[in-house]
Design a protein around this motif. Structure first.
Motif, PDB file in Angstrom:
ATOM      1  N   LYS A 201      38.432 -21.429  -2.154  1.00 62.45           N
ATOM      2  CA  LYS A 201      39.331 -22.022  -3.139  1.00 62.45           C
ATOM      3  C   LYS A 201      38.556 -22.929  -4.089  1.00 62.45           C
ATOM      4  N   ALA A 202      38.932 -22.852  -5.367  1.00 68.12           N
ATOM      5  CA  ALA A 202      38.250 -23.647  -6.378  1.00 68.12           C
ATOM      6  C   ALA A 202      39.244 -24.059  -7.460  1.00 68.12           C
ATOM      7  N   GLU A 203      38.834 -25.004  -8.251  1.00 69.21           N
ATOM      8  CA  GLU A 203      39.614 -25.443  -9.404  1.00 69.21           C
ATOM      9  C   GLU A 203      38.839 -25.117 -10.666  1.00 69.21           C
ATOM     10  N   ARG A 204      39.505 -24.477 -11.617  1.00 71.99           N
ATOM     11  CA  ARG A 204      38.874 -24.238 -12.912  1.00 71.99           C
ATOM     12  C   ARG A 204      39.016 -25.520 -13.728  1.00 71.99           C
ATOM     13  N   VAL A 205      37.921 -26.240 -13.833  1.00 69.21           N
ATOM     14  CA  VAL A 205      37.959 -27.534 -14.518  1.00 69.21           C
ATOM     15  C   VAL A 205      37.989 -27.348 -16.025  1.00 69.21           C
ATOM     16  N   GLY A 206      37.312 -26.332 -16.505  1.00 74.22           N
ATOM     17  CA  GLY A 206      37.283 -26.100 -17.951  1.00 74.22           C
ATOM     18  C   GLY A 206      36.215 -25.091 -18.309  1.00 74.22           C
ATOM     19  N   TRP A 207      35.749 -25.167 -19.571  1.00 73.56           N
ATOM     20  CA  TRP A 207      34.795 -24.197 -20.097  1.00 73.56           C
ATOM     21  C   TRP A 207      33.701 -24.900 -20.878  1.00 73.56           C
ATOM     22  N   PHE A 208      32.565 -24.241 -20.922  1.00 72.59           N
ATOM     23  CA  PHE A 208      31.490 -24.627 -21.822  1.00 72.59           C
ATOM     24  C   PHE A 208      31.254 -23.484 -22.800  1.00 72.59           C
ATOM     25  N   GLU A 209      31.182 -23.814 -24.083  1.00 73.60           N
ATOM     26  CA  GLU A 209      30.855 -22.825 -25.101  1.00 73.60           C
ATOM     27  C   GLU A 209      29.516 -23.201 -25.726  1.00 73.60           C
ATOM     28  N   PHE A 210      28.655 -22.204 -25.940  1.00 77.40           N
ATOM     29  CA  PHE A 210      27.315 -22.470 -26.447  1.00 77.40           C
ATOM     30  C   PHE A 210      26.770 -21.215 -27.114  1.00 77.40           C
ATOM     31  N   LEU A 211      25.692 -21.392 -27.865  1.00 77.72           N
ATOM     32  CA  LEU A 211      25.059 -20.285 -28.563  1.00 77.72           C
ATOM     33  C   LEU A 211      23.778 -19.885 -27.865  1.00 77.72           C
ATOM     34  N   VAL A 212      23.612 -18.581 -27.644  1.00 76.34           N
ATOM     35  CA  VAL A 212      22.334 -18.022 -27.233  1.00 76.34           C
ATOM     36  C   VAL A 212      21.874 -17.178 -28.413  1.00 76.34           C
ATOM     37  N   GLY A 213      20.922 -17.692 -29.155  1.00 78.91           N
ATOM     38  CA  GLY A 213      20.588 -17.057 -30.422  1.00 78.91           C
ATOM     39  C   GLY A 213      21.762 -17.186 -31.369  1.00 78.91           C
ATOM     40  N   GLU A 214      22.295 -16.056 -31.786  1.00 80.62           N
ATOM     41  CA  GLU A 214      23.478 -16.058 -32.665  1.00 80.62           C
ATOM     42  C   GLU A 214      24.751 -15.693 -31.911  1.00 80.62           C
ATOM     43  N   THR A 215      24.646 -15.508 -30.590  1.00 83.27           N
ATOM     44  CA  THR A 215      25.787 -15.056 -29.800  1.00 83.27           C
ATOM     45  C   THR A 215      26.528 -16.240 -29.187  1.00 83.27           C
ATOM     46  N   VAL A 216      27.819 -16.293 -29.410  1.00 81.66           N
ATOM     47  CA  VAL A 216      28.661 -17.332 -28.801  1.00 81.66           C
ATOM     48  C   VAL A 216      28.973 -16.934 -27.359  1.00 81.66           C
ATOM     49  N   CYS A 217      28.697 -17.825 -26.437  1.00 79.61           N
ATOM     50  CA  CYS A 217      28.929 -17.565 -25.009  1.00 79.61           C
ATOM     51  C   CYS A 217      29.887 -18.603 -24.444  1.00 79.61           C
ATOM     52  N   ARG A 218      30.574 -18.203 -23.393  1.00 75.28           N
ATOM     53  CA  ARG A 218      31.543 -19.092 -22.752  1.00 75.28           C
ATOM     54  C   ARG A 218      31.464 -18.900 -21.242  1.00 75.28           C
ATOM     55  N   LEU A 219      31.365 -20.004 -20.523  1.00 80.15           N
ATOM     56  CA  LEU A 219      31.312 -19.963 -19.071  1.00 80.15           C
ATOM     57  C   LEU A 219      32.315 -20.937 -18.478  1.00 80.15           C
ATOM     58  N   VAL A 220      32.967 -20.490 -17.408  1.00 77.26           N
ATOM     59  CA  VAL A 220      33.934 -21.322 -16.692  1.00 77.26           C
ATOM     60  C   VAL A 220      33.185 -22.265 -15.761  1.00 77.26           C
ATOM     61  N   ALA A 221      33.587 -23.523 -15.775  1.00 79.90           N
ATOM     62  CA  ALA A 221      33.058 -24.525 -14.848  1.00 79.90           C
ATOM     63  C   ALA A 221      34.084 -24.762 -13.753  1.00 79.90           C
ATOM     64  N   THR A 222      33.634 -24.724 -12.502  1.00 76.03           N
ATOM     65  CA  THR A 222      34.555 -24.844 -11.375  1.00 76.03           C
ATOM     66  C   THR A 222      34.131 -25.972 -10.444  1.00 76.03           C
ATOM     67  N   ARG A 223      35.084 -26.383  -9.642  1.00 71.75           N
ATOM     68  CA  ARG A 223      34.842 -27.331  -8.553  1.00 71.75           C
ATOM     69  C   ARG A 223      35.428 -26.722  -7.285  1.00 71.75           C
ATOM     70  N   LEU A 224      34.600 -26.554  -6.277  1.00 64.56           N
ATOM     71  CA  LEU A 224      35.078 -25.993  -5.014  1.00 64.56           C
ATOM     72  C   LEU A 224      36.016 -26.972  -4.325  1.00 64.56           C
ATOM     73  N   LEU A 225      37.126 -26.453  -3.809  1.00 70.23           N
ATOM     74  CA  LEU A 225      38.135 -27.282  -3.143  1.00 70.23           C
ATOM     75  C   LEU A 225      38.074 -27.016  -1.645  1.00 70.23           C
ATOM     76  N   GLU A 226      37.070 -27.595  -1.019  1.00 73.94           N
ATOM     77  CA  GLU A 226      36.895 -27.370   0.410  1.00 73.94           C
ATOM     78  C   GLU A 226      36.083 -28.519   0.995  1.00 73.94           C
ATOM     79  N   PRO A 227      36.233 -28.752   2.278  1.00 71.19           N
ATOM     80  CA  PRO A 227      35.485 -29.839   2.908  1.00 71.19           C
ATOM     81  C   PRO A 227      33.983 -29.675   2.724  1.00 71.19           C
ATOM     82  N   GLY A 228      33.327 -30.766   2.351  1.00 71.80           N
ATOM     83  CA  GLY A 228      31.894 -30.732   2.169  1.00 71.80           C
ATOM     84  C   GLY A 228      31.451 -30.376   0.771  1.00 71.80           C
ATOM     85  N   ALA A 229      32.397 -30.063  -0.133  1.00 72.88           N
ATOM     86  CA  ALA A 229      32.028 -29.722  -1.512  1.00 72.88           C
ATOM     87  C   ALA A 229      31.628 -30.988  -2.252  1.00 72.88           C
TER      88      ALA A 229
END
Length: 308
Positions: A201-229
């Motif tokens: 189980k995890a929580e989608r905290v949000g997104w990061f958008e950035f450029l690799v060269g001229e390409t727009v990229c987007r990645l989901v940032a998560t936080r694990l919802l479990e003991p020891g995370a």
């Protein structure tokens, strides 16, 4: 634990010199600052090599994993009938009983002269969060992740003989970003698959958008919802890119987004690392979600060193 990124103190010192990113492009730095960052990355890589080669907590030191499954407790000791057998004279025949109590573990000595260490303190009983304890020469990692297990680390592991270093892409600060986190207003809950088949189980905290060269990229940032995370400051980005299965590990790679004093996050793909499962079968690693598959190549961070 294996170090994953430049230390926060070093980041704070560099922040003023680094300047601000241009839109979502890489952070622009002067030559002196770029050289200092590169030296720090190379230093950390060297330390990681040494950690993997000989540390008692190295991935190569892992020699066994026993899941609790439906059992409320596991027995630990030198005798063959134990659930977790530690074949060494510095371990009692029936050394410990370890039980799962909710999100924590109850550790109790069994034989009259047995005990265990938490840090430098010897105990006969304790209730602990997911963590590690010392039994004789062995370290036992009490892993929860909603799939409770005991992972055994042996400083005499035969797998150290398989050490062949770690491969990295050359340091390239064109893959180093300082970005705002675009927060998910719903903080939507997700289920991530894992390499051992269970759901994490995890929580989608949000997104990061950035450029690799001229390409727009987007990645989901998560936080694990479990003991020891991890806590609130660090966010996990599990991703695949065009190098996955070719130059880098097929499952994908991880990069930690580090919060900076100005509220932005450092996303430095030079610090991208392989999951523990790239080195050992005794771990349970999150599988990157499909949404985090990039069409572009991220030629930065750790390559596939082919330990499997």
């Amino acid at each position: 634990m294996k170090k994953k990124s430049i230390c926060c103190a070093f980041l704070a010192l560099l922040l003023a010199a680094c300047g601000k990113p241009t839109d979502t492009g890489p952070v622009k730095t002067d030559t002196a600052t770029a050289n200092a960052i590169t030296v720090e990355i190379e230093k950390e890589r060297s330390e990681t090599h040494e950690w993997l080669k000989s540390s008692p907590t190295s991935y190569l030191a892992a020699v066994d994993r026993v899941n609790f499954g439906q059992k409320p407790a596991l027995s630990v000791g030198r005798a063959e009938e134990n659930d977790v057998r530690l074949p060494s004279e510095d371990v009692a025949p029936h050394h410990l009983k370890i039980s799962v109590e909710g999100d924590r573990f109850r550790v109790e000595a069994v034989d009259p002269n047995s005990g265990f260490k938490i840090g430098e303190e010897t105990k006969r009983e304790a209730t602990v969060d997911p963590s590690s304890i010392q039994v004789g020469r062995f370290r036992l990692r009490l892993s929860h992740q909603r799939l409770p297990a005991i992972i055994v680390f042996d400083p005499q592991s035969p797998r150290f003989a398989e050490y062949k270093g770690i491969d990295y892409f050359p340091v390239d600060l064109a893959y180093r970003y300082e970005l705002p986190l675009q927060r998910d207003p719903k903080a939507e809950k997700l289920v991530l698959l894992s390499t051992r088949g269970n759901q994490r189980k995890a929580e989608r905290v949000g997104w990061f958008e950035f450029l690799v060269g001229e390409t727009v990229c987007r990645l989901v940032a998560t936080r694990l919802l479990e003991p020891g995370a991890g806590g609130d400051e660090g966010l996990s980005v599990f991703f695949r890119d065009a190098t996955s299965g070719k130059e880098s590990y097929p499952l994908g790679r991880y990069v930690d987004a580090k919060k900076l004093p100005n509220g932005q996050y450092l996303l430095d793909f030079n610090a991208a690392y392989n999951p523990a499962c790239a080195f050992s079968d005794y771990y349970n690693c999150p599988v990157p979600p499909k949404a985090n598959t990039l069409a572009v190549a991220i030629r930065a961070g750790e390559k596939d060193s082919h330990y499997h």
